[in-house]
Design an enzyme around this catalytic site. Sequence first.
Site, PDB file in Angstrom:
ATOM      1  N   PRO A 142     -22.256 -41.166  32.370  1.00  0.00           N
ATOM      2  CG  PRO A 142     -23.681 -42.349  33.761  1.00  0.00           C
ATOM      3  CD  PRO A 142     -23.380 -42.109  32.315  1.00  0.00           C
ATOM      4  CG  ASN A 143     -20.450 -40.740  37.822  1.00  0.00           C
ATOM      5  OD1 ASN A 143     -20.664 -39.681  38.423  1.00  0.00           O
ATOM      6  ND2 ASN A 143     -21.282 -41.767  37.896  1.00  0.00           N
ATOM      7  NE  ARG A 187     -16.238 -43.039  38.344  1.00  0.00           N
ATOM      8  CZ  ARG A 187     -16.936 -43.689  37.427  1.00  0.00           C
ATOM      9  NH1 ARG A 187     -16.753 -43.446  36.148  1.00  0.00           N
ATOM     10  NH2 ARG A 187     -17.846 -44.576  37.797  1.00  0.00           N
ATOM     11  CE1 TYR A 191     -14.006 -47.269  35.662  1.00  0.00           C
ATOM     12  CE2 TYR A 191     -14.212 -45.995  37.691  1.00  0.00           C
ATOM     13  CZ  TYR A 191     -14.707 -46.939  36.817  1.00  0.00           C
ATOM     14  OH  TYR A 191     -15.904 -47.557  37.083  1.00  0.00           O
ATOM     15  CG  ASN A 240     -17.273 -45.869  28.980  1.00  0.00           C
ATOM     16  OD1 ASN A 240     -18.162 -46.428  29.641  1.00  0.00           O
ATOM     17  ND2 ASN A 240     -16.053 -45.679  29.453  1.00  0.00           N
ATOM     18  CB  ALA A 279     -23.484 -46.646  36.208  1.00  0.00           C
ATOM     19  CG  HIS A 315     -23.747 -52.080  34.480  1.00  0.00           C
ATOM     20  ND1 HIS A 315     -23.005 -52.952  33.711  1.00  0.00           N
ATOM     21  CD2 HIS A 315     -22.866 -51.133  34.922  1.00  0.00           C
ATOM     22  CE1 HIS A 315     -21.741 -52.558  33.701  1.00  0.00           C
ATOM     23  NE2 HIS A 315     -21.631 -51.450  34.433  1.00  0.00           N
ATOM     24  CD  GLU A 359     -20.858 -52.989  26.232  1.00  0.00           C
ATOM     25  OE1 GLU A 359     -21.356 -53.864  25.488  1.00  0.00           O
ATOM     26  OE2 GLU A 359     -20.948 -52.998  27.472  1.00  0.00           O
ATOM     27  CG  HIS A 387     -17.238 -50.950  29.635  1.00  0.00           C
ATOM     28  ND1 HIS A 387     -18.182 -50.089  30.138  1.00  0.00           N
ATOM     29  CD2 HIS A 387     -17.913 -51.846  28.878  1.00  0.00           C
ATOM     30  CE1 HIS A 387     -19.370 -50.458  29.702  1.00  0.00           C
ATOM     31  NE2 HIS A 387     -19.241 -51.519  28.939  1.00  0.00           N
ATOM     32  NE  ARG A 427     -14.962 -52.204  38.461  1.00  0.00           N
ATOM     33  CZ  ARG A 427     -15.412 -50.963  38.284  1.00  0.00           C
ATOM     34  NH1 ARG A 427     -15.539 -50.485  37.052  1.00  0.00           N
ATOM     35  NH2 ARG A 427     -15.720 -50.205  39.315  1.00  0.00           N
ATOM     36  NE  ARG A 487     -18.752 -51.747  38.922  1.00  0.00           N
ATOM     37  CZ  ARG A 487     -19.160 -50.480  39.083  1.00  0.00           C
ATOM     38  NH1 ARG A 487     -19.614 -49.806  38.045  1.00  0.00           N
ATOM     39  NH2 ARG A 487     -19.107 -49.891  40.260  1.00  0.00           N
TER      40      ARG A 487
HETATM   41  C1  DQA Z   1     -17.185 -48.107  33.076  1.00  0.00           C
HETATM   42  C2  DQA Z   1     -17.630 -49.344  33.858  1.00  0.00           C
HETATM   43  C3  DQA Z   1     -18.975 -49.110  34.509  1.00  0.00           C
HETATM   44  O1  DQA Z   1     -19.365 -50.258  35.252  1.00  0.00           O
HETATM   45  C4  DQA Z   1     -18.916 -47.933  35.454  1.00  0.00           C
HETATM   46  O2  DQA Z   1     -20.186 -47.676  36.007  1.00  0.00           O
HETATM   47  C5  DQA Z   1     -18.363 -46.715  34.817  1.00  0.00           C
HETATM   48  C6  DQA Z   1     -17.197 -46.849  33.938  1.00  0.00           C
HETATM   49  C7  DQA Z   1     -15.743 -48.246  32.527  1.00  0.00           C
HETATM   50  O3  DQA Z   1     -15.379 -47.481  31.640  1.00  0.00           O
HETATM   51  O4  DQA Z   1     -14.983 -49.094  33.008  1.00  0.00           O
HETATM   52  O5  DQA Z   1     -18.803 -45.603  35.061  1.00  0.00           O
HETATM   53  O6  DQA Z   1     -18.050 -47.935  31.954  1.00  0.00           O
END
Ligand code: DQA
Length: 143
Positions: A10-11, A18, A23, A72, A75, A78, A96, A98, A105, A109
């Site tokens: 997501p996102n 963003r 990021y 990736n 969120a 978590h 995994e 990120h 952070r 997280r």
């Molecule tokens: C993330 C880290 C996560 O905590 C966050 O919710 C994201 C992006 C990262 O790529 O740093 O959406 O996965």
Amino acid sequence: MTHILILNGPNLNLLGTRQPETYGTVTLKDIEGMCAAEAGKLGATYEFEQSNHEGTLIDLIHATKAQGIILNAGAYTHTSIAIMDAITSANKPVLELHLSNIHQRERFRHHSYISKVAFAMICGLGASGYPLAMRAMHEHLAL
Ligand code: DQA
């Protein structure tokens, strides 16, 4: 030939605009281009997916013919026992990933359900983590 799924949660479709201070300004399309270039260098094939929906991410994990998954989970990292269980059921290696260093952070997280079932984790390298993850997965699959 190695076939790798790069799966984004997501996102991450909003990358570029963003929270650029966290990021960076690279878009998900740019990252897909970096992955395509790396696949070419490795002689690997890849699928690149993004979804904002937990169930869709699980369906993609179930359906993929890839030998390994770079995930990736955003969120959901978590919170999602369901994605963790899907990885266990898929019975294939997961790396995994990120963009940010999740351990630097907020406290919420610091815990990752994905880490429990991933063979490795890359975080804090921004978009550069994607091609590095592909190389690491390619080498892992060759072992
Ligand atoms: C993330 C880290 C996560 O905590 C966050 O919710 C994201 C992006 C990262 O790529 O740093 O959406 O996965």
